[in-house]
Structures are given as C-alpha cells and as structure tokens.
Design an enzyme around this catalytic site. Structure first.
Site, PDB file in Angstrom:
ATOM      1  N   ALA A   1      -0.128   1.813   1.346  1.00  0.00           N
ATOM      2  CA  ALA A   1      -0.596   1.891  -0.045  1.00  0.00           C
ATOM      3  C   ALA A   1       0.510   2.401  -0.954  1.00  0.00           C
ATOM      4  O   ALA A   1       0.744   1.860  -2.051  1.00  0.00           O
ATOM      5  CB  ALA A   1      -1.818   2.801  -0.133  1.00  0.00           C
ATOM      6  N   LYS A   2       1.222   3.433  -0.517  1.00  0.00           N
ATOM      7  CA  LYS A   2       2.319   3.978  -1.312  1.00  0.00           C
ATOM      8  C   LYS A   2       3.439   2.945  -1.464  1.00  0.00           C
ATOM      9  O   LYS A   2       4.019   2.797  -2.544  1.00  0.00           O
ATOM     10  CB  LYS A   2       2.864   5.245  -0.656  1.00  0.00           C
ATOM     11  CG  LYS A   2       1.968   6.462  -0.829  1.00  0.00           C
ATOM     12  CD  LYS A   2       1.825   6.841  -2.293  1.00  0.00           C
ATOM     13  CE  LYS A   2       1.055   8.129  -2.495  1.00  0.00           C
ATOM     14  NZ  LYS A   2       0.829   8.387  -3.944  1.00  0.00           N
TER      15      LYS A   2
ATOM     16  N   PRO B   1      -2.139   3.340   6.815  1.00  0.00           N
ATOM     17  CA  PRO B   1      -2.763   2.796   5.600  1.00  0.00           C
ATOM     18  C   PRO B   1      -2.281   3.506   4.338  1.00  0.00           C
ATOM     19  O   PRO B   1      -2.032   2.861   3.314  1.00  0.00           O
ATOM     20  CB  PRO B   1      -4.260   3.027   5.840  1.00  0.00           C
ATOM     21  CG  PRO B   1      -4.397   3.057   7.324  1.00  0.00           C
ATOM     22  CD  PRO B   1      -3.154   3.736   7.810  1.00  0.00           C
ATOM     23  N   TYR B   2      -2.127   4.823   4.404  1.00  0.00           N
ATOM     24  CA  TYR B   2      -1.646   5.596   3.264  1.00  0.00           C
ATOM     25  C   TYR B   2      -0.215   5.194   2.911  1.00  0.00           C
ATOM     26  O   TYR B   2       0.116   4.967   1.738  1.00  0.00           O
ATOM     27  CB  TYR B   2      -1.712   7.083   3.592  1.00  0.00           C
ATOM     28  CG  TYR B   2      -1.051   7.987   2.574  1.00  0.00           C
ATOM     29  CD1 TYR B   2      -1.692   8.310   1.386  1.00  0.00           C
ATOM     30  CD2 TYR B   2       0.214   8.525   2.817  1.00  0.00           C
ATOM     31  CE1 TYR B   2      -1.078   9.123   0.448  1.00  0.00           C
ATOM     32  CE2 TYR B   2       0.830   9.350   1.889  1.00  0.00           C
ATOM     33  CZ  TYR B   2       0.178   9.650   0.707  1.00  0.00           C
ATOM     34  OH  TYR B   2       0.793  10.460  -0.213  1.00  0.00           O
ATOM     35  N   MET B   3       0.651   5.087   3.905  1.00  0.00           N
ATOM     36  CA  MET B   3       2.034   4.710   3.659  1.00  0.00           C
ATOM     37  C   MET B   3       2.136   3.286   3.121  1.00  0.00           C
ATOM     38  O   MET B   3       2.953   2.996   2.229  1.00  0.00           O
ATOM     39  CB  MET B   3       2.861   4.839   4.936  1.00  0.00           C
ATOM     40  CG  MET B   3       3.130   6.273   5.356  1.00  0.00           C
ATOM     41  SD  MET B   3       4.103   7.174   4.118  1.00  0.00           S
ATOM     42  CE  MET B   3       4.538   8.645   5.041  1.00  0.00           C
TER      43      MET B   3
END
Length: 209
Positions: free
Chosen positions: A128-129, A124-126
C-alpha cells in the site's frame, strides 16, 4: 502556512500536533469523530471532523499543505489497509492536487519499494505504501516523502542517521519522526525529495534539506 494533519489522532500525529502547536505553526488536526476531540481541545489545537473512509475534501479548506500520517493500525486486516493506507493516501493526493496545495508530506516506510521482502504480515501495508508513494510522485502537488525505519516508543533522541546501517537494531522513535515532520513543515523550500529516517548522531537539519 496552515497544515492539515491527516492521521492526527495516531501516535506520530498527536506528537507532531503538540510540537507544532508549541512552535506556533498553524495546523488543523483531522479526526474521525467527535469522540477524539478532547485531547486536541485541551491543547487548543484546531480540529476538523472527517473520515478517510468517507468524504473528507472539506477538511482541506483554508489549508496550504497536508501531512499524511494516517494508518489502519496493526490490528486491522488487509481490507482496511487498502482503504486507508492506499486509497485514502491516493485520494488525499488527488484532492491536494486539485486544490493547488503547496506540498503533500507523506509518512511512508523504509523499504516500501520492496514489499515482498517484508515479513508476511507486513506485506499488504508495504505494498500500500509503495503504491501510494508511486501515485504521489506523479501527482500535481509538490511532495516530500519521509521513510522511517522500525518505530519505537522511546523519548526523542534528536539524533538521525543519513543512511541505514547493517545492524538489525536500527530504528527510530515515533517522537523523532514527529520532530522530523516539524522540521519539514518549517522548511517550505523542501519539495520533490525523499528521506530515510533512522536514529543516529546527526541533526535533522543537516540531513533533511
């Protein structure tokens, strides 16, 4: 040129703010609430209280460029990742565009363009980035995107690698990311560029230019 630092209270943000203050670079540290102010006040670093989960357009007043180094952190869920790492970064880019800022400096992540290749908890973080970087590339504000590898807490080495080596141990200290940010801030001609950040043996000035 005054730089708004979004994510100033984070690990990279604090180190950058301290370096910038020592170097005489004008900055404004954006903090979520007054409870975070003491550390900055002790170092005479100007602050502005604004929340990425609320209205924060006022933080951009009298600023010429912005650094986005905010993160929801490893202990929050995908919901915070969406609001802060994705939507917060996109909103900041839109405000910077509307106000005609000189630059938007993004602290992203290495391999953000391949979210599904990341460990499951990091996807999810990747993602988002990846989406925030994509939005920034088409925003009406000049940008610089820094893509650090896995982060460590060791002291700054002042050494950087131009390309990622095959070793799984390849990483970069948060302190060195802060130094790279300072170099970008002090090099206003850097625009429309993206750089991978890893520890190595080269000087940042030879790689980020």
């Amino acid at each position: 040129m005054t730089t708004l630092v979004i994510g100033a209270n984070g690990q990279i943000g604090k180190q950058f703010c301290e370096l910038a203050q020592q170097a005489g670079e004008p900055i404004k540290a954006m903090i979520r609430d007054e409870s975070q102010a003491e550390w900055f006040s002790e170092r005479q670093i100007p602050i502005i209280v604004a929340d990425l989960e609320g209205e924060f357009e006022h933080a951009f007043e009298d600023c010429d460029q912005v650094i986005f180094t905010a993160g929801s952190g490893p202990h929050t869920g995908p919901d915070k990742t969406l609001i802060i790492d994705l939507y917060g970064a996109i909103r900041a880019a839109d405000i910077a565009s509307e106000k005609g800022l000189d630059r938007y400096i993004m602290v992203s992540a290495i391999r953000a363009e391949h979210p599904l290749e990341a460990p499951e908890k990091m996807r999810p973080y990747m993602a988002a980035k990846f989406a925030a970087d994509s939005h920034l590339r088409f925003a009406k504000v000049p940008h610089v995107i820094l893509k650090p590898g896995p982060l460590t807490n060791e002291k700054a080495t002042h050494g950087f690698a131009g390309t990622m080596e095959a070793s799984p141990e390849q990483s970069i200290t948060r302190a060195d990311v802060a130094h790279a940010l300072l170099h970008v801030v002090k090099t206003p001609t850097l625009k429309g560029k993206e750089f991978t950040l890893l520890n190595g043996k080269e000087r940042i000035s030879d790689l980020v230019r």
